[in-house]
Design a protein around this motif. Structure first.
Motif, mmCIF file in Angstrom:
data_model
loop_
_atom_site.group_PDB
_atom_site.id
_atom_site.type_symbol
_atom_site.label_atom_id
_atom_site.label_comp_id
_atom_site.label_asym_id
_atom_site.label_seq_id
_atom_site.Cartn_x
_atom_site.Cartn_y
_atom_site.Cartn_z
ATOM 1 N N SER A 100 6.882 63.671 14.623
ATOM 2 C CA SER A 100 7.053 62.862 12.618
ATOM 3 C C SER A 100 5.906 63.322 12.273
ATOM 4 C CB SER A 100 7.547 61.860 13.381
ATOM 5 O OG SER A 100 8.527 61.261 13.767
ATOM 6 N N PRO A 101 6.005 63.253 10.874
ATOM 7 C CA PRO A 101 5.121 63.124 10.364
ATOM 8 C C PRO A 101 3.603 62.027 10.062
ATOM 9 C CG PRO A 101 6.473 64.104 8.967
ATOM 10 C CD PRO A 101 7.557 63.398 10.039
ATOM 11 N N GLY A 102 2.322 62.715 9.893
ATOM 12 C CA GLY A 102 1.716 61.191 10.788
ATOM 13 C C GLY A 102 -0.263 61.771 10.879
ATOM 14 N N ASP A 103 -0.533 60.917 10.952
ATOM 15 C CA ASP A 103 -1.943 61.369 12.092
ATOM 16 C C ASP A 103 -1.469 60.690 13.502
ATOM 17 O OD1 ASP A 103 -2.564 62.586 9.712
ATOM 18 O OD2 ASP A 103 -4.345 60.238 9.176
ATOM 19 N N TYR A 104 -2.336 61.747 14.397
ATOM 20 C CA TYR A 104 -2.492 61.581 15.265
ATOM 21 C C TYR A 104 -3.778 61.718 16.233
ATOM 22 C CZ TYR A 104 2.799 61.283 15.142
ATOM 23 O OH TYR A 104 3.928 61.661 14.858
ATOM 24 N N ASP A 105 -3.870 61.425 16.941
ATOM 25 C CA ASP A 105 -5.294 60.939 18.049
ATOM 26 C C ASP A 105 -5.058 62.085 18.716
ATOM 27 O OD1 ASP A 105 -6.499 59.045 15.905
ATOM 28 O OD2 ASP A 105 -5.955 57.703 17.919
ATOM 29 N N ILE A 106 -6.139 62.724 19.271
ATOM 30 C CA ILE A 106 -6.650 63.292 20.158
ATOM 31 C C ILE A 106 -7.899 63.109 21.281
ATOM 32 C CG2 ILE A 106 -6.656 66.413 20.829
ATOM 33 C CD1 ILE A 106 -5.947 67.192 17.881
ATOM 34 N N GLN A 107 -7.554 63.115 22.670
ATOM 35 C CA GLN A 107 -8.543 62.804 23.363
ATOM 36 C C GLN A 107 -8.355 64.198 24.469
ATOM 37 O OE1 GLN A 107 -9.878 59.665 23.387
ATOM 38 N NE2 GLN A 107 -8.320 59.439 21.248
ATOM 39 N N ILE A 108 -9.589 64.706 24.388
ATOM 40 C CA ILE A 108 -10.222 65.082 25.454
ATOM 41 C C ILE A 108 -11.130 64.644 26.382
ATOM 42 C CG2 ILE A 108 -11.381 67.764 25.130
ATOM 43 C CD1 ILE A 108 -9.299 67.437 24.068
ATOM 44 N N VAL A 109 -11.306 65.442 26.779
ATOM 45 C CA VAL A 109 -12.478 65.076 28.616
ATOM 46 C C VAL A 109 -12.176 66.498 29.569
ATOM 47 C CG1 VAL A 109 -12.149 64.022 31.336
ATOM 48 C CG2 VAL A 109 -10.805 63.074 29.414
ATOM 49 N N CYS A 110 -13.763 66.441 29.352
ATOM 50 C CA CYS A 110 -14.399 68.028 30.277
ATOM 51 C C CYS A 110 -14.133 67.315 31.741
ATOM 52 C CB CYS A 110 -15.889 67.563 30.048
ATOM 53 S SG CYS A 110 -16.384 68.349 28.027
ATOM 54 N N THR A 111 -13.733 68.211 32.281
ATOM 55 C CA THR A 111 -13.143 67.884 34.194
ATOM 56 C C THR A 111 -14.350 68.479 34.547
ATOM 57 O OG1 THR A 111 -12.283 70.725 34.121
ATOM 58 C CG2 THR A 111 -10.846 68.992 33.135
ATOM 59 N N ASP A 112 -15.445 69.397 34.693
ATOM 60 C CA ASP A 112 -16.625 69.090 35.697
ATOM 61 C C ASP A 112 -17.729 68.984 34.888
ATOM 62 O OD1 ASP A 112 -16.168 71.222 33.356
ATOM 63 O OD2 ASP A 112 -16.742 72.444 35.403
ATOM 64 N N ASP A 113 -17.474 68.218 33.656
ATOM 65 C CA ASP A 113 -18.953 67.677 33.136
ATOM 66 C C ASP A 113 -19.181 66.534 32.885
ATOM 67 O OD1 ASP A 113 -20.274 67.415 29.863
ATOM 68 O OD2 ASP A 113 -21.585 68.390 32.123
ATOM 69 N N LYS A 114 -18.701 65.627 34.525
ATOM 70 C CA LYS A 114 -19.494 63.760 34.679
ATOM 71 C C LYS A 114 -18.545 63.073 33.257
ATOM 72 C CE LYS A 114 -23.508 64.035 36.219
ATOM 73 N NZ LYS A 114 -25.012 64.060 35.855
ATOM 74 N N GLY A 115 -17.164 63.800 33.428
ATOM 75 C CA GLY A 115 -15.976 63.046 32.453
ATOM 76 C C GLY A 115 -16.622 62.766 30.608
ATOM 77 N N THR A 116 -17.432 64.112 30.184
ATOM 78 C CA THR A 116 -18.020 63.909 29.402
ATOM 79 C C THR A 116 -16.411 63.208 28.488
ATOM 80 O OG1 THR A 116 -19.604 64.786 29.138
ATOM 81 C CG2 THR A 116 -18.955 64.798 27.329
ATOM 82 N N LYS A 117 -16.325 62.753 27.598
ATOM 83 C CA LYS A 117 -15.432 62.642 26.763
ATOM 84 C C LYS A 117 -15.248 63.144 24.777
ATOM 85 C CE LYS A 117 -13.341 59.221 29.506
ATOM 86 N NZ LYS A 117 -12.588 57.828 29.722
ATOM 87 N N ALA A 118 -14.274 63.540 24.639
ATOM 88 C CA ALA A 118 -14.620 63.750 22.612
ATOM 89 C C ALA A 118 -12.845 63.365 21.904
ATOM 90 C CB ALA A 118 -15.113 65.366 22.336
ATOM 91 N N SER A 119 -13.054 63.096 20.687
ATOM 92 C CA SER A 119 -11.544 63.189 20.200
ATOM 93 C C SER A 119 -11.706 62.853 18.948
ATOM 94 C CB SER A 119 -11.706 61.165 19.726
ATOM 95 O OG SER A 119 -12.432 60.903 19.694
#
Length: 189
Positions: A100-119
């Motif tokens: 559906s139209p709208g804004d959606y969040d994206i969650q990123i997790v680095c798998t081999d870097d102590k769980g660094t996250k970005a969104s």
């Protein structure tokens, strides 16, 4: 004797020219959505909006590792990042065809870097809007590709051109000031 005030004026002109130019270069952006929950990781989403069934490119800088996974409620499947040729991590994600139209969040997790996250965020637009999903470069026996490249190259001057112009103007002002000082000195002698 009058060269010291002229020198300070010339230095002020050069400083006034370069300070706004450096700020303009720092503020220039490629047009992509850049957000990050970790100050070390930056997620770029290109394009920032897509229709259902469309595809977005995800770029993750400074993850530290060589793999990452991205999830969003709007993605058809999990985005798996791999190393890009110029550093960072890169992935493509397909927008679900029933989104559906709208804004959606994206969650990123680095798998081999102590769980660094970005969104980040991606905007799903209504399919009824007139936006091509995959435009075709047709006609002219393949010259449409060449024409589109020429049109892109003919865009107006950008920030870099403005900075170069300002620097050249400052150099010209300093040259005029020094010439004027030299003329006054030779007239006094």
């Amino acid at each position: 004797m009058r060269s010291i005030p002229i020198t300070f004026c010339a230095a002020a002109v050069v400083a006034a020219t370069l300070v706004p130019a450096s700020a303009a270069l720092a503020d220039s952006d490629s047009g992509s959505d850049r957000t990050g929950s970790d100050s070390r990781s930056t997620l770029s989403v290109t394009p920032t909006s897509a229709a259902p069934g469309g595809e977005v490119a995800l770029r993750l800088d400074a993850c530290g590792g060589k793999e990452a996974k991205g999830n969003s409620d709007v993605f058809a499947s999990e985005a798996r990042f791999s190393p890009a040729s110029d550093g960072g991590l890169y992935a493509k994600a397909r927008i679900s065809s029933d989104a559906s139209p709208g804004d959606y969040d994206i969650q990123i997790v680095c798998t081999d870097d102590k769980g660094t996250k970005a969104s980040g965020t991606v905007t799903v637009i209504d399919r009824d809007q007139a936006t091509p999903l995959a435009p075709v470069s047709a006609g002219g026996g393949g010259t449409a590709v060449l024409t589109s490249k020429e049109a892109h190259q003919q865009d107006g001057p950008g920030t870099v051109h403005a900075v170069i112009g300002l620097v050249l103007a400052a150099v010209a002002a300093v040259a005029v000031a020094f010439r004027r000082v030299r003329r006054r000195r030779s007239a006094e002698d």
